[in-house]
Design an enzyme around this catalytic site. Structure first.
Site, PDB file in Angstrom:
ATOM      1  N   ARG A 250      53.765  -9.484 -19.263  1.00 16.76           N
ATOM      2  CA  ARG A 250      53.694  -9.243 -20.696  1.00 16.76           C
ATOM      3  C   ARG A 250      54.527  -8.045 -21.090  1.00 16.76           C
ATOM      4  NH1 ARG A 250      47.333  -9.294 -20.551  1.00 16.76           N
ATOM      5  NH2 ARG A 250      47.941  -8.603 -18.486  1.00 16.76           N
TER       6      ARG A 250
ATOM      7  N   LYS B 211      35.422  -8.037 -10.931  1.00 14.80           N
ATOM      8  CA  LYS B 211      35.810  -7.685 -12.304  1.00 14.80           C
ATOM      9  C   LYS B 211      34.681  -7.960 -13.298  1.00 14.80           C
ATOM     10  CE  LYS B 211      40.856  -8.159 -12.147  1.00 14.80           C
ATOM     11  NZ  LYS B 211      42.014  -8.858 -12.709  1.00 14.80           N
TER      12      LYS B 211
ATOM     13  N   SER C   6      42.862 -11.168 -22.157  1.00 19.62           N
ATOM     14  CA  SER C   6      41.501 -11.719 -22.168  1.00 19.62           C
ATOM     15  C   SER C   6      40.495 -10.603 -22.463  1.00 19.62           C
ATOM     16  CB  SER C   6      41.176 -12.356 -20.826  1.00 19.62           C
ATOM     17  OG  SER C   6      42.062 -13.410 -20.542  1.00 19.62           O
TER      18      SER C   6
ATOM     19  N   HIS D  96      48.303 -17.237 -21.664  1.00 19.74           N
ATOM     20  CA  HIS D  96      48.295 -18.041 -20.439  1.00 19.74           C
ATOM     21  C   HIS D  96      48.887 -19.427 -20.723  1.00 19.74           C
ATOM     22  CE1 HIS D  96      44.472 -15.573 -19.449  1.00 19.74           C
ATOM     23  NE2 HIS D  96      45.358 -15.196 -18.537  1.00 19.74           N
TER      24      HIS D  96
HETATM   25  N1  LIG Z   1      49.134 -12.885 -22.976  1.00 18.08           N
HETATM   26  C1  LIG Z   1      49.676 -13.246 -21.817  1.00 18.08           C
HETATM   27  N2  LIG Z   1      50.928 -13.717 -21.769  1.00 18.08           N
HETATM   28  C2  LIG Z   1      51.486 -14.046 -20.586  1.00 18.08           C
HETATM   29  N3  LIG Z   1      50.907 -13.918 -19.403  1.00 18.08           N
HETATM   30  C3  LIG Z   1      49.661 -13.455 -19.383  1.00 18.08           C
HETATM   31  C4  LIG Z   1      48.980 -13.085 -20.588  1.00 18.08           C
HETATM   32  N4  LIG Z   1      47.741 -12.650 -20.247  1.00 18.08           N
HETATM   33  C5  LIG Z   1      47.693 -12.721 -18.897  1.00 18.08           C
HETATM   34  N5  LIG Z   1      48.829 -13.189 -18.384  1.00 18.08           N
HETATM   35  C6  LIG Z   1      49.208 -13.400 -16.989  1.00 18.08           C
HETATM   36  O1  LIG Z   1      48.461 -14.465 -16.459  1.00 18.08           O
HETATM   37  C7  LIG Z   1      48.107 -14.181 -15.100  1.00 18.08           C
HETATM   38  C8  LIG Z   1      46.603 -14.203 -14.970  1.00 18.08           C
HETATM   39  O2  LIG Z   1      46.075 -13.151 -15.731  1.00 18.08           O
HETATM   40  P1  LIG Z   1      44.529 -12.809 -15.735  1.00 18.08           P
HETATM   41  O3  LIG Z   1      43.776 -14.007 -16.230  1.00 18.08           O
HETATM   42  O4  LIG Z   1      44.365 -11.517 -16.446  1.00 18.08           O
HETATM   43  O5  LIG Z   1      44.172 -12.679 -14.204  1.00 18.08           O
HETATM   44  P2  LIG Z   1      44.394 -11.450 -13.209  1.00 18.08           P
HETATM   45  O6  LIG Z   1      43.008 -10.929 -12.974  1.00 18.08           O
HETATM   46  O7  LIG Z   1      45.000 -12.083 -12.002  1.00 18.08           O
HETATM   47  O8  LIG Z   1      45.286 -10.458 -13.881  1.00 18.08           O
HETATM   48  C9  LIG Z   1      48.716 -12.824 -14.789  1.00 18.08           C
HETATM   49  O9  LIG Z   1      49.969 -13.019 -14.188  1.00 18.08           O
HETATM   50  C10 LIG Z   1      48.872 -12.182 -16.143  1.00 18.08           C
HETATM   51  O10 LIG Z   1      49.941 -11.247 -16.152  1.00 18.08           O
HETATM   52 MG   LIG Z   2      44.935  -9.461 -15.833  1.00 15.64          MG
END
Ligand SMILES: Nc1ncnc2c1ncn2[C@@H]1O[C@H](COP(=O)(O)OP(=O)(O)O)[C@@H](O)[C@H]1O
Ligand SMILES: [Mg+2]
Length: 160
Positions: free
Chosen positions: A91, A42, A129, A18
């Site tokens: 990703r 979730k 995460s 992130h």
């Molecule tokens: N390792 C990572 N690298 C780049 N982007 C990420 C990574 N992990 C999550 N994201 C992106 O960050 C955003 C938020 O992800 P996340 O916290 O999992 O929330 P959500 O429940 O909306 O998927 C999404 O667009 C996800 O694809």
């Molecule tokens: Mg996600």
């Protein structure tokens, strides 16, 4: 014109993946609003407020990045912030289908808001995460994946 973007997500918790997206976005946009979705369905490990504290701490070095909790539709939140862009991270191919659906649904809801995808550095593209929580629960050292404050909070959550 001020270029504003929102970066919505669950951030349960924030990872270096992130943060890589946030770093790149902070260069491209005048203002980036990180929007924490509570996403209770979730069953997040951290409360929205805990996630907010971790994100604020991890992004304090960027003076054009703000962190907030939001409820409701992403497009409505973007409108409220007068942002034209919704940022999402991509990703791997496996992210694509869901993100594609969501981007097109959001476009139907409001055609003025554009979804922009950003690719993290390849060294973070496998981070999630969910896996970090699982690994931390099993006692793994997650310091390569998350900032110090997040590592500490994970340890606190899982200590018996
Ligand atoms: N390792 C990572 N690298 C780049 N982007 C990420 C990574 N992990 C999550 N994201 C992106 O960050 C955003 C938020 O992800 P996340 O916290 O999992 O929330 P959500 O429940 O909306 O998927 C999404 O667009 C996800 O694809
Ligand atoms: Mg996600």
């Amino acid at each position: 014109m001020t270029r504003k973007a929102i970066y919505p997500g669950t951030f349960d918790p924030v990872t270096y993946g992130h943060l890589d997206v946030i770093k790149r976005a902070s260069v491209l946009y005048d203002k980036v609003f990180i929007a924490i979705a509570p996403n209770e369905e979730k069953f997040p490990l951290f409360s929205p407020e805990e996630r907010e504290v971790m994100l604020k701490d991890a992004t304090k070095k960027y003076n054009n990045v703000e962190v907030e909790i939001f409820n409701g539709l992403v497009v409505d939140y973007a409108l409220k912030k007068s942002a034209k862009v919704v940022l999402r991270g991509l990703r791997m191919i496996s992210d694509f289908e869901y993100e594609f659906q969501m981007a097109l649904t959001n476009r139907k809801l409001n055609d003025d808001i554009e979804t922009v995808f950003m690719m993290p550095n390849e060294s973070y593209s496998y981070l999630s995460s969910r896996l970090i929580k699982e690994a931390s629960k099993l006692g793994a050292n997650v310091s390569k994946f998350v900032p110090k404050n997040v590592e500490k909070k994970l340890k606190e959550k899982f200590k018996k």
